[in-house]
Design an enzyme around this catalytic site. Structure first.
Site, mmCIF file in Angstrom:
data_model
loop_
_atom_site.group_PDB
_atom_site.id
_atom_site.type_symbol
_atom_site.label_atom_id
_atom_site.label_comp_id
_atom_site.label_asym_id
_atom_site.label_seq_id
_atom_site.Cartn_x
_atom_site.Cartn_y
_atom_site.Cartn_z
ATOM 1 N N GLY A 1 65.361 22.126 15.502
ATOM 2 C CA GLY A 1 64.936 23.496 15.199
ATOM 3 C C GLY A 1 65.907 24.229 14.288
ATOM 4 O O GLY A 1 66.106 25.438 14.439
ATOM 5 N N GLU B 1 69.659 25.916 4.415
ATOM 6 C CA GLU B 1 69.545 24.912 5.475
ATOM 7 C C GLU B 1 69.519 23.522 4.839
ATOM 8 O O GLU B 1 68.753 23.278 3.907
ATOM 9 C CB GLU B 1 68.239 25.175 6.246
ATOM 10 C CG GLU B 1 67.941 24.141 7.294
ATOM 11 C CD GLU B 1 66.491 24.206 7.812
ATOM 12 O OE1 GLU B 1 65.783 25.196 7.546
ATOM 13 O OE2 GLU B 1 66.075 23.237 8.468
ATOM 14 N N ILE C 1 73.165 8.956 5.093
ATOM 15 C CA ILE C 1 73.704 8.629 3.767
ATOM 16 C C ILE C 1 73.160 9.603 2.732
ATOM 17 O O ILE C 1 73.878 10.135 1.894
ATOM 18 C CB ILE C 1 73.342 7.175 3.388
ATOM 19 C CG1 ILE C 1 74.096 6.208 4.293
ATOM 20 C CG2 ILE C 1 73.643 6.895 1.910
ATOM 21 C CD1 ILE C 1 73.693 4.756 4.131
ATOM 22 N N GLU C 2 71.843 9.881 2.816
ATOM 23 C CA GLU C 2 71.224 10.659 1.745
ATOM 24 C C GLU C 2 71.615 12.144 1.740
ATOM 25 O O GLU C 2 71.430 12.829 0.750
ATOM 26 C CB GLU C 2 69.706 10.493 1.775
ATOM 27 C CG GLU C 2 69.076 10.866 3.092
ATOM 28 C CD GLU C 2 67.572 10.639 3.104
ATOM 29 O OE1 GLU C 2 67.072 9.931 2.219
ATOM 30 O OE2 GLU C 2 66.912 11.198 3.992
ATOM 31 N N LYS D 1 76.421 17.198 28.704
ATOM 32 C CA LYS D 1 77.447 16.381 28.050
ATOM 33 C C LYS D 1 77.778 16.945 26.670
ATOM 34 O O LYS D 1 76.884 17.201 25.861
ATOM 35 C CB LYS D 1 76.934 14.931 27.910
ATOM 36 C CG LYS D 1 76.862 14.207 29.260
ATOM 37 C CD LYS D 1 78.259 13.984 29.813
ATOM 38 C CE LYS D 1 78.257 13.290 31.164
ATOM 39 N NZ LYS D 1 79.589 13.324 31.789
ATOM 40 N N ASP E 1 66.170 26.076 25.173
ATOM 41 C CA ASP E 1 64.716 26.031 24.968
ATOM 42 C C ASP E 1 64.108 27.353 25.428
ATOM 43 O O ASP E 1 64.516 27.907 26.455
ATOM 44 C CB ASP E 1 64.101 24.899 25.814
ATOM 45 C CG ASP E 1 64.561 23.527 25.351
ATOM 46 O OD1 ASP E 1 65.124 23.429 24.247
ATOM 47 O OD2 ASP E 1 64.337 22.557 26.110
ATOM 48 N N GLY F 1 41.998 18.708 5.567
ATOM 49 C CA GLY F 1 42.324 17.295 5.686
ATOM 50 C C GLY F 1 41.844 16.513 4.484
ATOM 51 O O GLY F 1 41.176 17.053 3.602
ATOM 52 N N CYS G 1 39.199 24.812 4.566
ATOM 53 C CA CYS G 1 39.239 23.814 3.487
ATOM 54 C C CYS G 1 38.288 22.649 3.768
ATOM 55 O O CYS G 1 37.084 22.818 3.661
ATOM 56 C CB CYS G 1 40.679 23.367 3.242
ATOM 57 S SG CYS G 1 40.910 22.843 1.536
ATOM 58 N N GLN H 1 34.130 22.519 3.953
ATOM 59 C CA GLN H 1 33.282 21.528 3.289
ATOM 60 C C GLN H 1 32.388 20.825 4.314
ATOM 61 O O GLN H 1 31.204 20.597 4.065
ATOM 62 C CB GLN H 1 34.167 20.533 2.528
ATOM 63 C CG GLN H 1 34.976 21.215 1.422
ATOM 64 C CD GLN H 1 35.996 20.303 0.754
ATOM 65 O OE1 GLN H 1 36.185 19.158 1.152
ATOM 66 N NE2 GLN H 1 36.680 20.819 -0.258
ATOM 67 N N HIS I 1 43.459 28.344 2.608
ATOM 68 C CA HIS I 1 44.180 28.140 3.874
ATOM 69 C C HIS I 1 44.723 29.473 4.407
ATOM 70 O O HIS I 1 45.870 29.833 4.099
ATOM 71 C CB HIS I 1 45.342 27.161 3.652
ATOM 72 C CG HIS I 1 44.881 25.757 3.450
ATOM 73 N ND1 HIS I 1 44.754 24.850 4.474
ATOM 74 C CD2 HIS I 1 44.471 25.120 2.324
ATOM 75 C CE1 HIS I 1 44.308 23.708 4.000
ATOM 76 N NE2 HIS I 1 44.127 23.847 2.692
ATOM 77 N N GLU J 1 45.858 30.220 7.244
ATOM 78 C CA GLU J 1 47.002 30.066 8.149
ATOM 79 C C GLU J 1 48.342 30.231 7.435
ATOM 80 O O GLU J 1 49.344 30.586 8.056
ATOM 81 C CB GLU J 1 46.940 28.706 8.868
ATOM 82 C CG GLU J 1 47.260 27.466 8.036
ATOM 83 C CD GLU J 1 46.095 26.913 7.224
ATOM 84 O OE1 GLU J 1 45.127 27.667 6.982
ATOM 85 O OE2 GLU J 1 46.149 25.730 6.810
HETATM 86 N N1 GLN Z 1 40.041 16.875 0.886
HETATM 87 C C1 GLN Z 1 39.468 18.116 0.497
HETATM 88 C C2 GLN Z 1 39.688 18.436 -0.973
HETATM 89 O O1 GLN Z 1 40.548 17.880 -1.605
HETATM 90 C C3 GLN Z 1 39.997 19.241 1.372
HETATM 91 C C4 GLN Z 1 41.458 19.472 1.189
HETATM 92 C C5 GLN Z 1 42.055 20.279 2.316
HETATM 93 O O2 GLN Z 1 41.451 20.424 3.369
HETATM 94 N N2 GLN Z 1 43.243 20.788 2.121
HETATM 95 O O3 GLN Z 1 39.002 19.265 -1.515
#
Ligand code: GLN
Length: 557
Positions: free
Chosen positions: A19, A145, A153-154, A192, A245, A358, A385, A389, A511, A513
């Site tokens: 976190g 951060e 290593i990176e 610990k 927590d 997705g 999104c 669709q 989106h 959110e």
């Molecule tokens: N796969 C879909 C597109 O490319 C939706 C993308 C998403 O949900 N972010 O349009």
């Protein structure tokens, strides 16, 4: 404040996922609430230019900013805690650093020099951090951060760069905070400190002496233990902070403040500032911890076992829950299970359904079936999104009776591609950073549920997609009762659809959110949760059936 920014560097030790992002955002909030101008940034040591092409299983959610950059999910925490919108400069990756250096080298800019990690890579890292001091406007403090764990290593070039900055800027301008783990060993019945000692030793070996330790633990450790850590790690005992927590991540700043964490930082930098103004934050946390209502939202996606893939959605529900005084339990339903077990079996107990964004066809039929179920049963629905669709495909198939309606994303040879490739995506072959990304304006239909939620007709929302509603089907969808309630200003792109005859059915191509903030819930999430509370009261009564599904909304972040 002085015209020179101070730098706070946050590193992590022992294990990942402690976190650090929430700790950095919490410190940022406390300093901002004391009147300072704060800028958080994340330095990611991986070689990808950005996380946009990474699998969510590897990296969690990709957080898209207004400027269209695809960034680490910690930028979501920074934006939410500080109620700011950030830019691509706030997320630096090794991939970006090397890209710049190699481009320069090919141009011949290094004039025959051998290009090396020290000084060239470290200089580029330092420049990118320092650039934030005045970009886009001057700030008092930069909180940087470093991703990964000390010992990787990176991470070394980043740690070397901040070590050099500590040297060059001086202790009065820099501070090193190390987030570490203090595990409780069940069989021994004690905490610990050895992992913390080792982690601090590893940091000191590369020349960094931490000035403060944030000790992640299951419950606060004793003063005696803090003394012990102080002694072994050469950190003053009052700067060994308990980071136990908590039930909600939004409580972290309050716990830090109770231990004078922000006072210690102010003292180090010689700032005399009033106590942080937390009059909105504190009651918000109280509301999250003791809500009067309790609703269940079904969430149906591909990555149900990986909650980090839906980080911003989980947070947006917490924000919306504060507004409706509701605890929102998320019932994670695998879209593939849904296809096999049937919607009624898995969804009969929910008060609302969310289908998130997705990519790829796996699980799409289950999502479409879930949408049919909530549309027919008048259960509140929010689609995001890919979720929008799927809602269009479902409506085309089951209401407009186009049995083989589908998205061009999944099948190229379709009779009814109700979702098709956006015109400017044709011919795009490179996958990184080429989607329709970032903030775009949208105009809402007056009297629609979206318009009611936003309370205005012009909005701006963040996008990340290649496909869109096919305009050839607009009239048919409209005639059958789908309202295209949000469109681009030139009316060529449909951004929101809704069903006016339904209790609350709204789906957006963008989106929402990504723009929800704890004290300013996103209008669509806020009204969706409000509708779900209403649905529970009216349509279901208060008799709640126990559900076997796991409630993960209140797991510590
Ligand atoms: N796969 C879909 C597109 O490319 C939706 C993308 C998403 O949900 N972010 O349009």
């Amino acid at each position: 404040m002085s015209d020179k920014a101070k730098y706070i560097f946050v590193t992590g030790g022992v294990v990942s996922a402690l976190g650090k992002g929430i700790a950095s955002a919490s410190i940022g909030l406390l300093l901002q609430r004391r009147g300072l101008k704060v800028r958080n940034c994340k330095l990611d040591p991986y070689l990808n230019v950005d996380p946009g092409t990474m699998n969510p299983f590897q990296h969690g959610e990709v957080f898209v900013l207004d400027d269209g950059s695809e960034t680490d999910l910690d930028l979501g925490h920074y934006e939410r805690f500080l109620d700011q919108s950030l830019t691509k400069d706030n997320n630096v990756t090794t991939g970006q650093v090397y890209h710049t250096i190699i481009t320069r080298e090919r141009r011949g800019d290094y004039l025959g020099a051998t290009v090396q990690v020290i000084p060239h890579v470290t200089e580029e890292i330092k420049n990118r951090i320092k650039k934030l001091e005045r970009n886009p406007d001057p700030v008092d403090v930069i909180i940087a951060e470093i991703g990964g764990t000390v010992g990787d290593i990176e991470s070394l070039p980043f740690l070397e760069a901040i070590r050099q900055m500590g040297q060059e800027e001086g202790p009065e301008n820099t501070m090193f905070i190390h987030v570490t783990l203090v595990p409780h060993i069940q069989t021994a019945g004690e905490f610990k400190t050895k992992p913390t000692q080792h982690s601090v030793r590893a940091l000191r070996e590369i020349g960094i002496q931490p000035n403060m330790l944030l000790c992640r633990c299951s419950r606060p450790i004793s003063d005696a233990l803090r003394q012990k850590i102080s002694l072994f790690c050469s950190v003053p005992a009052d700067a060994v902070i308990n980071a136990e927590d908590v039930s909600t991540i939004y409580e972290v700043p309050l716990r830090f403040h109770a231990q004078q964490t922000d006072d210690l930082i102010c003292r180090r930098f010689g700032w005399q500032l009033p106590a942080p103004e937390l009059s909105e934050w504190t009651p918000m946390v109280e509301k999250i911890n003791s809500p009067r209502n309790h609703i269940k939202i079904g969430i149906c996606g591909k990555y149900v076992n990986l909650k980090d893939a839906y980080k911003s959605i989980i947070e947006a529900f917490i924000h919306a829950g504060v507004f409706s005084d509701a605890r929102v339990s998320l019932i994670w339903v695998s879209s593939e299970d849904l296809k096999h077990s049937g919607a009624d079996k898995l969804l009969h107990d929910i008060d609302g359904l969310l289908i998130p964004g997705g990519f790829g066809e796996r699980g799409v039929e289950g999502k479409i079936e879930a949408i049919r179920y909530v549309r027919e049963n008048n259960i509140p629905f929010l689609g995001i999104c890919l979720g929008m669709q799927c809602a269009v495909i479902e409506f085309a198939r089951n209401v407009c009776k186009l049995a083989d309606a589908h998205s061009f994303e999944f099948y190229r040879d379709l009779k009814h591609p109700v979702i098709h490739l956006m015109a400017d995506q044709e011919g795009v072959t490179e996958l990184g950073g080429t989607m329709r990304l970032g903030a775009y304006p949208c105009v809402l239909t007056e009297g629609s549920k979206s318009h009611e939620a936003y309370g205005q007709t012009e909005i701006s929302e963040r996008h990340r997609h290649r496909y869109e509603l096919n305009n050839a089907y607009r009239d048919m969808l409209l005639e059958n009762g789908l309202l295209l309630s949000g469109v681009s200003p030139d009316k060529r792109l449909v951004e929101i659809v809704e069903i006016p005859s339904h209790s609350w059915f709204v789906a957006a191509q963008f989106h929402p959110e990504l723009k929800s903030r704890p004290t300013r819930p996103h209008p669509l999430f806020r009204d969706f949760v409000k509708a779900a509370v209403q649905y529970q009261k009216e349509a279901k009564g208060d008799a709640r059936k126990a559900s076997a599904a796991v409630d993960l909304t209140d797991a510590p972040g």
